[in-house]
Design an enzyme around this catalytic site. Structure first.
Site, mmCIF file in Angstrom:
data_model
loop_
_atom_site.group_PDB
_atom_site.id
_atom_site.type_symbol
_atom_site.label_atom_id
_atom_site.label_comp_id
_atom_site.label_asym_id
_atom_site.label_seq_id
_atom_site.Cartn_x
_atom_site.Cartn_y
_atom_site.Cartn_z
ATOM 1 N N ASP A 1 1.002 -1.244 0.151
ATOM 2 C CA ASP A 1 -0.082 -0.141 0.143
ATOM 3 C C ASP A 1 1.054 1.403 0.091
ATOM 4 O OD1 ASP A 1 0.330 0.958 3.123
ATOM 5 O OD2 ASP A 1 0.373 -1.162 2.902
ATOM 6 N N ASP B 1 0.567 3.638 2.229
ATOM 7 C CA ASP B 1 0.496 4.329 3.539
ATOM 8 C C ASP B 1 -0.846 5.333 3.387
ATOM 9 O OD1 ASP B 1 1.185 4.067 6.444
ATOM 10 O OD2 ASP B 1 1.990 5.980 6.259
#
Length: 292
Positions: free
Chosen positions: A209, A211
């Protein structure tokens, strides 16, 4: 010829290891308690492997509840010569794209609630963490991941946060300003403890991802992490097999970074001031340096 015994610490999404011959499980207890789960032992070719799921099967343990000292002690007692950590992480850089892998070479430790050393009152030691990963093992692991089809970044700074919550936007932006590349919750104190145990250690971090710093991207959630994690874990499994095959038939010499003898320069407590109870507890970790 000195043989490799490769310890694999499986992170989020990697709870089993495929392709092992002569597979068996050992439940062990160390002087620092029980590790996260049973040790799964086997081999790939002539390379022995010892696998340990960091969070336990079924992902039972939070990052802060992982028994890091027991995990590293169990691997050391099992005869492991080198430790490869597989870890999920978030990206703090635009070009570290979800689905990519990172052969981490530096850490910033922001954990606060974990026992981070085997040493203490009565036996003090200060190991160097200037270069926290084994350059040789990391290079082998990076090559193995690329051979498995990973898009890999060689080198990167991993910010270890306490968790279990994900970052605030302010924290995520701050860590980017610090020059960090990825963020995760489990590499520390694992890397520090491996160094105290004189075990060469490397991390392959799987980016899942962005974040929460990226304004045009949804903030990290378990749902989107799991989607990427499934694809990453398949590559990680293949990378481990590739690594074992690379090591098979290769003589294992001491780490070029002097890791197996690092305690020679770390022990500071005078012999007559050392706590015999702690010394006994330390034998599996530091027996070589302590003369046990």
């Amino acid at each position: 010829m000195t043989k490799w015994t490769l310890g694999i610490i499986g992170g989020s999404g990697l709870y089993e290891l495929d392709g092992l011959e002569d597979r068996r499980e050992d439940r062990v207890v160390t002087a620092w308690g029980e590790p996260s789960d049973t040790l799964v032992r086997g081999r790939i070719g002539d390379v022995d492997l010892v696998f340990l799921p960091r969070h336990g099967k079924g992902h039972r343990l939070t990052p802060s509840a992982v028994p890091y000292r027991a995990n590293i002690a169990a691997l050391k007692a099992a005869g492991v010569t080198d430790v490869l950590s597989i870890s999920a992480c978030g990206s703090l850089k635009e070009d570290y794209v979800p689905g990519h892998f990172v052969a981490v070479d530096q850490f910033i430790d922001r954990t606060v609630a974990r026992e981070s050393t085997y040493f203490g009152p009565g036996m003090v030691a200060h190991v160097s963490m200037a270069r926290p990963v084994c350059s040789r093992l990391s290079a082998f692991a990076a090559q193995a991941a690329e051979s498995a089809g990973a898009t890999l970044h060689r080198g990167g700074t991993y910010l270890a946060m306490e968790g279990p919550q994900f970052s605030s936007l302010a924290e995520s932006r701050l860590y980017r300003q610090w020059g960090c590349d990825v963020i995760g919750m489990t590499a520390m104190p694992e890397a520090k403890l491996a160094r105290e145990a004189e075990l060469p250690y490397a991390t392959l971090a799987m980016v899942t991802d962005y974040d929460c710093w990226r304004s045009d991207t949804e903030a990290v959630s378990v749902t989107n992490v799991l989607e990427i994690m499934g694809r990453n874990s398949a590559i990680a499994r293949t990378a481990i097999v590739n690594l074992a095959r690379t090591l098979d038939g290769t003589e294992r010499t001491p780490s070029p970074d002097g890791i197996e003898t690092c305690l020679d320069f770390a022990l500071i407590t005078a012999p007559d001031a050392r706590d015999p109870v702690l010394l006994e507890k330390l034998q599996v970790i530091a027996g070589r340096a302590l003369g046990g």
